[in-house]
Motif scaffolding. Structure first.
Motif, PDB file in Angstrom:
ATOM      1  N   PRO A   7      26.991  43.727  21.264  1.00  0.00           N
ATOM      2  CA  PRO A   7      26.845  45.100  21.739  1.00  0.00           C
ATOM      3  C   PRO A   7      26.451  45.127  23.213  1.00  0.00           C
ATOM      4  O   PRO A   7      25.962  44.143  23.750  1.00  0.00           O
ATOM      5  CB  PRO A   7      25.713  45.677  20.889  1.00  0.00           C
ATOM      6  N   GLU A   8      26.673  46.262  23.839  1.00  0.00           N
ATOM      7  CA  GLU A   8      26.304  46.417  25.248  1.00  0.00           C
ATOM      8  C   GLU A   8      24.864  45.998  25.444  1.00  0.00           C
ATOM      9  O   GLU A   8      24.066  46.152  24.555  1.00  0.00           O
ATOM     10  CB  GLU A   8      26.498  47.869  25.688  1.00  0.00           C
ATOM     11  N   PRO A   9      24.486  45.443  26.574  1.00  0.00           N
ATOM     12  CA  PRO A   9      25.274  45.306  27.789  1.00  0.00           C
ATOM     13  C   PRO A   9      26.094  44.029  27.852  1.00  0.00           C
ATOM     14  O   PRO A   9      26.264  43.439  28.906  1.00  0.00           O
ATOM     15  CB  PRO A   9      24.234  45.363  28.897  1.00  0.00           C
ATOM     16  N   PHE A  10      26.661  43.583  26.773  1.00  0.00           N
ATOM     17  CA  PHE A  10      27.570  42.448  26.709  1.00  0.00           C
ATOM     18  C   PHE A  10      26.904  41.134  27.091  1.00  0.00           C
ATOM     19  O   PHE A  10      27.582  40.172  27.384  1.00  0.00           O
ATOM     20  CB  PHE A  10      28.805  42.658  27.600  1.00  0.00           C
ATOM     21  N   GLY A  11      25.589  41.091  27.149  1.00  0.00           N
ATOM     22  CA  GLY A  11      24.912  39.845  27.465  1.00  0.00           C
ATOM     23  C   GLY A  11      25.230  39.315  28.849  1.00  0.00           C
ATOM     24  O   GLY A  11      25.265  38.119  29.055  1.00  0.00           O
ATOM     25  N   LEU A  12      25.502  40.196  29.808  1.00  0.00           N
ATOM     26  CA  LEU A  12      25.897  39.757  31.133  1.00  0.00           C
ATOM     27  C   LEU A  12      24.741  39.253  31.978  1.00  0.00           C
ATOM     28  O   LEU A  12      24.953  38.589  32.975  1.00  0.00           O
ATOM     29  CB  LEU A  12      26.604  40.900  31.888  1.00  0.00           C
ATOM     30  N   GLY A  13      23.512  39.561  31.630  1.00  0.00           N
ATOM     31  CA  GLY A  13      22.362  39.116  32.406  1.00  0.00           C
ATOM     32  C   GLY A  13      22.365  39.664  33.827  1.00  0.00           C
ATOM     33  O   GLY A  13      22.108  38.940  34.779  1.00  0.00           O
ATOM     34  N   LEU A  14      22.670  40.944  33.972  1.00  0.00           N
ATOM     35  CA  LEU A  14      22.778  41.544  35.303  1.00  0.00           C
ATOM     36  C   LEU A  14      21.411  41.875  35.881  1.00  0.00           C
ATOM     37  O   LEU A  14      20.510  42.275  35.167  1.00  0.00           O
ATOM     38  CB  LEU A  14      23.621  42.824  35.229  1.00  0.00           C
ATOM     39  N   PRO A  15      21.292  41.742  37.201  1.00  0.00           N
ATOM     40  CA  PRO A  15      20.030  42.095  37.843  1.00  0.00           C
ATOM     41  C   PRO A  15      19.869  43.611  37.919  1.00  0.00           C
ATOM     42  O   PRO A  15      20.854  44.343  37.908  1.00  0.00           O
ATOM     43  CB  PRO A  15      20.178  41.502  39.244  1.00  0.00           C
ATOM     44  N   GLY A  16      18.624  44.076  38.035  1.00  0.00           N
ATOM     45  CA  GLY A  16      18.358  45.497  38.244  1.00  0.00           C
ATOM     46  C   GLY A  16      18.712  46.339  37.035  1.00  0.00           C
ATOM     47  O   GLY A  16      18.941  45.849  35.945  1.00  0.00           O
ATOM     48  N   SER A  17      18.750  47.628  37.287  1.00  0.00           N
ATOM     49  CA  SER A  17      19.094  48.548  36.217  1.00  0.00           C
ATOM     50  C   SER A  17      19.887  49.689  36.821  1.00  0.00           C
ATOM     51  O   SER A  17      20.023  49.813  38.025  1.00  0.00           O
ATOM     52  CB  SER A  17      17.833  49.071  35.538  1.00  0.00           C
ATOM     53  N   PRO A  26      43.680  41.848  33.863  1.00  0.00           N
ATOM     54  CA  PRO A  26      44.691  41.797  32.788  1.00  0.00           C
ATOM     55  C   PRO A  26      44.957  40.397  32.257  1.00  0.00           C
ATOM     56  O   PRO A  26      45.219  40.220  31.074  1.00  0.00           O
ATOM     57  CB  PRO A  26      45.948  42.371  33.443  1.00  0.00           C
ATOM     58  N   GLN A  27      44.865  39.379  33.113  1.00  0.00           N
ATOM     59  CA  GLN A  27      45.133  38.012  32.664  1.00  0.00           C
ATOM     60  C   GLN A  27      44.017  37.462  31.778  1.00  0.00           C
ATOM     61  O   GLN A  27      44.190  36.428  31.140  1.00  0.00           O
ATOM     62  CB  GLN A  27      45.398  37.071  33.847  1.00  0.00           C
ATOM     63  N   ASN A  28      42.884  38.154  31.705  1.00  0.00           N
ATOM     64  CA  ASN A  28      41.777  37.709  30.862  1.00  0.00           C
ATOM     65  C   ASN A  28      41.722  38.429  29.522  1.00  0.00           C
ATOM     66  O   ASN A  28      40.793  38.209  28.746  1.00  0.00           O
ATOM     67  CB  ASN A  28      40.454  37.870  31.603  1.00  0.00           C
ATOM     68  N   LEU A  29      42.679  39.281  29.255  1.00  0.00           N
ATOM     69  CA  LEU A  29      42.774  39.956  27.964  1.00  0.00           C
ATOM     70  C   LEU A  29      43.824  39.259  27.106  1.00  0.00           C
ATOM     71  O   LEU A  29      44.762  38.653  27.627  1.00  0.00           O
ATOM     72  CB  LEU A  29      43.172  41.425  28.153  1.00  0.00           C
ATOM     73  N   LYS A  30      43.668  39.357  25.805  1.00  0.00           N
ATOM     74  CA  LYS A  30      44.634  38.771  24.885  1.00  0.00           C
ATOM     75  C   LYS A  30      44.981  39.800  23.813  1.00  0.00           C
ATOM     76  O   LYS A  30      44.132  40.566  23.374  1.00  0.00           O
ATOM     77  CB  LYS A  30      44.042  37.532  24.220  1.00  0.00           C
ATOM     78  N   THR A  85      32.560  36.587  28.947  1.00  0.00           N
ATOM     79  CA  THR A  85      32.216  35.978  30.234  1.00  0.00           C
ATOM     80  C   THR A  85      33.213  36.359  31.326  1.00  0.00           C
ATOM     81  O   THR A  85      32.953  36.129  32.508  1.00  0.00           O
ATOM     82  CB  THR A  85      32.120  34.437  30.133  1.00  0.00           C
ATOM     83  N   ASP A  86      34.355  36.935  30.949  1.00  0.00           N
ATOM     84  CA  ASP A  86      35.356  37.378  31.928  1.00  0.00           C
ATOM     85  C   ASP A  86      35.120  38.811  32.401  1.00  0.00           C
ATOM     86  O   ASP A  86      35.825  39.294  33.287  1.00  0.00           O
ATOM     87  CB  ASP A  86      36.767  37.279  31.336  1.00  0.00           C
ATOM     88  N   LEU A  87      34.150  39.503  31.796  1.00  0.00           N
ATOM     89  CA  LEU A  87      33.868  40.877  32.204  1.00  0.00           C
ATOM     90  C   LEU A  87      33.271  40.908  33.607  1.00  0.00           C
ATOM     91  O   LEU A  87      32.501  40.029  33.986  1.00  0.00           O
ATOM     92  CB  LEU A  87      32.901  41.537  31.225  1.00  0.00           C
ATOM     93  N   LEU A  88      33.641  41.916  34.358  1.00  0.00           N
ATOM     94  CA  LEU A  88      33.118  42.124  35.710  1.00  0.00           C
ATOM     95  C   LEU A  88      32.292  43.399  35.700  1.00  0.00           C
ATOM     96  O   LEU A  88      32.679  44.378  35.069  1.00  0.00           O
ATOM     97  CB  LEU A  88      34.267  42.258  36.711  1.00  0.00           C
ATOM     98  N   ALA A  89      31.173  43.382  36.400  1.00  0.00           N
ATOM     99  CA  ALA A  89      30.306  44.565  36.458  1.00  0.00           C
ATOM    100  C   ALA A  89      30.186  45.028  37.901  1.00  0.00           C
ATOM    101  O   ALA A  89      30.086  44.220  38.827  1.00  0.00           O
ATOM    102  CB  ALA A  89      28.930  44.239  35.890  1.00  0.00           C
ATOM    103  N   PHE A  90      30.204  46.357  38.069  1.00  0.00           N
ATOM    104  CA  PHE A  90      30.092  46.965  39.383  1.00  0.00           C
ATOM    105  C   PHE A  90      29.031  48.053  39.338  1.00  0.00           C
ATOM    106  O   PHE A  90      28.965  48.829  38.374  1.00  0.00           O
ATOM    107  CB  PHE A  90      31.432  47.584  39.807  1.00  0.00           C
ATOM    108  N   GLU A  91      28.224  48.123  40.378  1.00  0.00           N
ATOM    109  CA  GLU A  91      27.235  49.187  40.513  1.00  0.00           C
ATOM    110  C   GLU A  91      28.032  50.481  40.661  1.00  0.00           C
ATOM    111  O   GLU A  91      28.954  50.569  41.460  1.00  0.00           O
ATOM    112  CB  GLU A  91      26.359  48.894  41.738  1.00  0.00           C
ATOM    113  N   ARG A  92      27.737  51.463  39.832  1.00  0.00           N
ATOM    114  CA  ARG A  92      28.575  52.648  39.743  1.00  0.00           C
ATOM    115  C   ARG A  92      28.592  53.490  41.018  1.00  0.00           C
ATOM    116  O   ARG A  92      29.638  53.970  41.429  1.00  0.00           O
ATOM    117  CB  ARG A  92      28.148  53.509  38.553  1.00  0.00           C
TER     118      ARG A  92
END
Length: 101
Positions: A7-17, A26-30, A85-92
């Motif tokens: 479940p979210e936050p996908f275990g990305l270990g992102l800094p801050g909140s 697209p190449q990381n989806l199956k 592990t292929d997910l990318l996160a961006f500050e909104r």
């Protein structure tokens, strides 16, 4: 079958909140024919690769890169899976890429 994502936050270990936008290339989806959660809208057949454009139950679209000349037709039901592990996160607010800390 593809493995279940945590479940979210996908275990990305992102800094801050704060709000983030999650993306994936697209190449990381199956495609997962064992699931029927998405519908193929159309496929761009480019010879060596095919971009399969799909809609999910929420109406959001995703594009999956498939190697080779895929014969998937509009209306075909399929699943989509990924490695978290292929997910990318961006500050909104500013779109700055966030990297695990």
């Amino acid at each position: 079958m593809c493995p279940d994502l945590r479940p979210e936050p996908f275990g990305l270990g992102l800094p801050g909140s704060g709000p983030v936008t999650i993306g994936i290339r697209p190449q990381n989806l199956k495609l997962d024919p064992g699931d029927a959660g998405h519908t193929v809208d159309f496929a761009e057949r480019l010879g060596g690769i095919t971009y399969v454009h799909c809609s999910g139950p929420s109406g959001r679209s995703m594009t999956v890169e498939v190697h080779g000349d895929s014969a998937l037709e509009a209306g075909t039901k399929t699943g989509i899976c990924m490695d978290e592990t292929d997910l990318l996160a961006f500050e909104r607010e500013h779109g700055t890429r966030l990297r695990p800390g």
